[in-house]
Design a protein around this motif. Structure first.
Motif, PDB file in Angstrom:
ATOM      1  N   LEU A 155       3.802  35.832 -30.236  1.00  0.00           N
ATOM      2  CA  LEU A 155       4.755  34.930 -29.576  1.00  0.00           C
ATOM      3  C   LEU A 155       4.471  33.485 -29.981  1.00  0.00           C
ATOM      4  N   SER A 156       5.318  32.577 -29.561  1.00  0.00           N
ATOM      5  CA  SER A 156       5.080  31.159 -29.829  1.00  0.00           C
ATOM      6  C   SER A 156       4.257  30.567 -28.691  1.00  0.00           C
ATOM      7  N   TRP A 157       3.484  29.526 -29.007  1.00  0.00           N
ATOM      8  CA  TRP A 157       2.654  28.897 -27.990  1.00  0.00           C
ATOM      9  C   TRP A 157       3.504  28.256 -26.899  1.00  0.00           C
ATOM     10  N   ILE A 158       4.675  27.727 -27.251  1.00  0.00           N
ATOM     11  CA  ILE A 158       5.522  27.088 -26.237  1.00  0.00           C
ATOM     12  C   ILE A 158       5.931  28.099 -25.167  1.00  0.00           C
ATOM     13  N   THR A 159       6.095  29.366 -25.543  1.00  0.00           N
ATOM     14  CA  THR A 159       6.429  30.410 -24.566  1.00  0.00           C
ATOM     15  C   THR A 159       5.320  30.524 -23.531  1.00  0.00           C
ATOM     16  N   LEU A 194       2.950  28.233 -22.914  1.00  0.00           N
ATOM     17  CA  LEU A 194       2.797  26.951 -22.237  1.00  0.00           C
ATOM     18  C   LEU A 194       3.772  26.822 -21.067  1.00  0.00           C
ATOM     19  N   LYS A 195       5.000  27.252 -21.267  1.00  0.00           N
ATOM     20  CA  LYS A 195       6.011  27.171 -20.206  1.00  0.00           C
ATOM     21  C   LYS A 195       5.703  28.128 -19.052  1.00  0.00           C
ATOM     22  N   LYS A 196       4.953  29.180 -19.320  1.00  0.00           N
ATOM     23  CA  LYS A 196       4.610  30.157 -18.287  1.00  0.00           C
ATOM     24  C   LYS A 196       3.185  29.980 -17.752  1.00  0.00           C
ATOM     25  N   ARG A 197       2.487  28.962 -18.211  1.00  0.00           N
ATOM     26  CA  ARG A 197       1.072  28.825 -17.871  1.00  0.00           C
ATOM     27  C   ARG A 197       0.831  28.767 -16.366  1.00  0.00           C
ATOM     28  N   GLU A 198       1.622  28.027 -15.631  1.00  0.00           N
ATOM     29  CA  GLU A 198       1.418  27.955 -14.176  1.00  0.00           C
ATOM     30  C   GLU A 198       1.697  29.302 -13.518  1.00  0.00           C
ATOM     31  N   ASN A 199       2.666  30.049 -14.038  1.00  0.00           N
ATOM     32  CA  ASN A 199       2.919  31.404 -13.523  1.00  0.00           C
ATOM     33  C   ASN A 199       1.716  32.298 -13.788  1.00  0.00           C
ATOM     34  N   PHE A 200       1.138  32.182 -14.983  1.00  0.00           N
ATOM     35  CA  PHE A 200      -0.066  32.945 -15.307  1.00  0.00           C
ATOM     36  C   PHE A 200      -1.197  32.583 -14.343  1.00  0.00           C
ATOM     37  N   ARG A 201      -1.379  31.303 -14.092  1.00  0.00           N
ATOM     38  CA  ARG A 201      -2.460  30.866 -13.208  1.00  0.00           C
ATOM     39  C   ARG A 201      -2.290  31.449 -11.805  1.00  0.00           C
ATOM     40  N   ALA A 202      -1.051  31.475 -11.329  1.00  0.00           N
ATOM     41  CA  ALA A 202      -0.799  32.049 -10.003  1.00  0.00           C
ATOM     42  C   ALA A 202      -1.040  33.561 -10.014  1.00  0.00           C
ATOM     43  N   ALA A 203      -0.508  34.235 -11.024  1.00  0.00           N
ATOM     44  CA  ALA A 203      -0.629  35.693 -11.100  1.00  0.00           C
ATOM     45  C   ALA A 203      -2.063  36.152 -11.286  1.00  0.00           C
TER      46      ALA A 203
END
Length: 195
Positions: free
Chosen positions: A49-53, A55-64
């Motif tokens: 995948l691209s890094w921007i993908t 990066l845009k989901k990073r906060e969702n990852f942190r929560a999950a």
């Protein structure tokens, strides 16, 4: 007269989130064991995948992933995998999710033995490498060092840590300063090399 935009590395897109990541975070030497692990996990999720993908989901990852607390994640099992597979805010890839749990366990072993930060930074004798590339074409996708780190991480039980992922991780965490010499961040990051 308009202010001229600062010169950045060629891979940086036009989106503000991408530019902020490049300007404030990418290449800055990271010395915190948990933060290093988080970045390694995210680089593993980026595979294909691209890094921007990511990066845009990073906060969702942190929560999950409970703030990327490897001590918590190391105890997870199939119930948590299923919950994460149902979370549209992250990349729902079973192999990568299962690797994250396994990697948390491997991290915990290294952290207890010597510190994950010490384990990684010893590859560069505690000082960031400074290749001084002038063009993006000169920047390799992997190096003999990233191949060695990859092998050692796999031997320790990590997954999704191939040489290319590891090199991207080393760049992101400042083990190597791959800001191009013409980039406005190069000299500032170079000055941080000894952390």
């Amino acid at each position: 007269m308009q202010d001229q935009a600062p010169r950045r590395c060629d891979w940086v897109g036009a989106e503000p989130i991408y530019q902020a990541y490049h300007d404030e975070e990418w290449g800055v030497p990271e010395r915190d064991s948990r933060a290093l692990w988080e970045k390694l996990v995210l680089d593993g999720f980026q595979a294909g995948l691209s890094w921007i993908t990511i990066l845009k989901k990073r906060e969702n990852f942190r929560a999950a992933f409970q703030g990327f607390d490897p001590h918590v994640i190391a105890g997870w099992g199939e119930a948590e995998v299923q919950a994460l597979l149902g979370d549209a805010g992250i990349i729902r890839h079973r192999g990568k999710i299962e690797a994250t749990i396994r990697n948390a366990r491997a991290w915990a072993e290294i952290e207890a033995r010597e510190g994950f930060d010490q384990f990684l930074w010893r590859y560069v004798d505690g000082v960031a490498l400074q290749p001084r590339f002038t063009t993006q074409a000169q920047v390799p996708p992997a190096t003999p060092l990233s191949e060695q780190v990859s092998k050692d991480l796999k031997r320790a039980g990590f997954r999704f840590v191939g040489p290319t992922i590891v090199y991207a991780f080393m760049e992101a965490c400042g083990l190597v300063n791959d800001h191009l010499t013409g980039c406005h961040c190069h000299d500032r990051v170079a000055a941080l090399k000894a952390g």
